[in-house]
Design an enzyme around this catalytic site. Sequence first.
Site, PDB file in Angstrom:
ATOM      1  N   LEU A   1       0.863  -1.192   0.000  1.00  0.00           N
ATOM      2  CA  LEU A   1       0.000   0.000   0.000  1.00  0.00           C
ATOM      3  C   LEU A   1       0.898   1.241   0.000  1.00  0.00           C
ATOM      4  O   LEU A   1       1.072   1.920   0.996  1.00  0.00           O
ATOM      5  CB  LEU A   1      -0.899  -0.056   1.235  1.00  0.00           C
ATOM      6  N   HIS A   2       1.479   1.499  -1.149  1.00  0.00           N
ATOM      7  CA  HIS A   2       2.422   2.617  -1.274  1.00  0.00           C
ATOM      8  C   HIS A   2       1.649   3.911  -1.536  1.00  0.00           C
ATOM      9  O   HIS A   2       0.422   3.911  -1.581  1.00  0.00           O
ATOM     10  CB  HIS A   2       3.431   2.323  -2.385  1.00  0.00           C
TER      11      HIS A   2
END
Lengths: 158, 90
Positions: free
Chosen positions: B16-17
């Site tokens: 989850l960048h």
Amino acid sequence: MKLTEIFAEENVVPDVAATQKREVITELVNVLCESGAVAPSAAKGLVRALMRREELGTTGIGRGVAVPHAKHSGVKGVIGALGRSERGVEFDALDGQPVHLIFLLVSAPDAVEAHLEAMKKVTLLLRNGDFCTFMKRAKGRAELVELLAEADDRLPPA
Amino acid sequence: MATFVREVPLLHRTGLHLRAAGKFAELAARYQCEVRLGVAGKVVNGKSVLDILTLGAAPGVNLTISTDGPDAEEAVRALEALVRQNFGEG
């Protein structure tokens, strides 16, 4: 991994000269080259990669902070440079405001978790209004490094 | 009104960048309901990119999406689909 390890003292710039996005990214990449964190021959490619990432969407995430980042095969894990600007840098930030703190991150292509961890640390710092304010007001490199160390001690662990 | 909860594995190879977090928050913000996102017991506001990034969610973790409010069912469905489609990043 601590903030003080990611942002080594020699890669902390208390008063960046740049006032524009590309300039400040170039300035901080040059600092990484001068300190030996990145090979000088990689500088151009790294600036290009960081700018390409900005084109996908700004990393100016608000509260006067930007987190430009890119992958680079010449580093191990994650390294960073921290730039502070008193007058502010135009960064097309999400909130339209100039940025005063630039946390530039360079990660090895396989360092997915280390990158997420570094981003987590920076955003935890950022969400703490006190740290943000103190960093913007810090008097010089030593004070900025001290604040990073304090954040390492006080922010919740991973 | 009702609360909807979905547990979804985060399979996206880069986790989850920032951009993925941005897409999640942007989609969540289109709904009126409250959106919470959790990982391993830590829960944050799913409409805030910054909050989401503080989760440091790496590939392989389970995300818990919970929504509460008038359009909660539609929201949870859309957000689950976004995660399952790896945020449109292949």
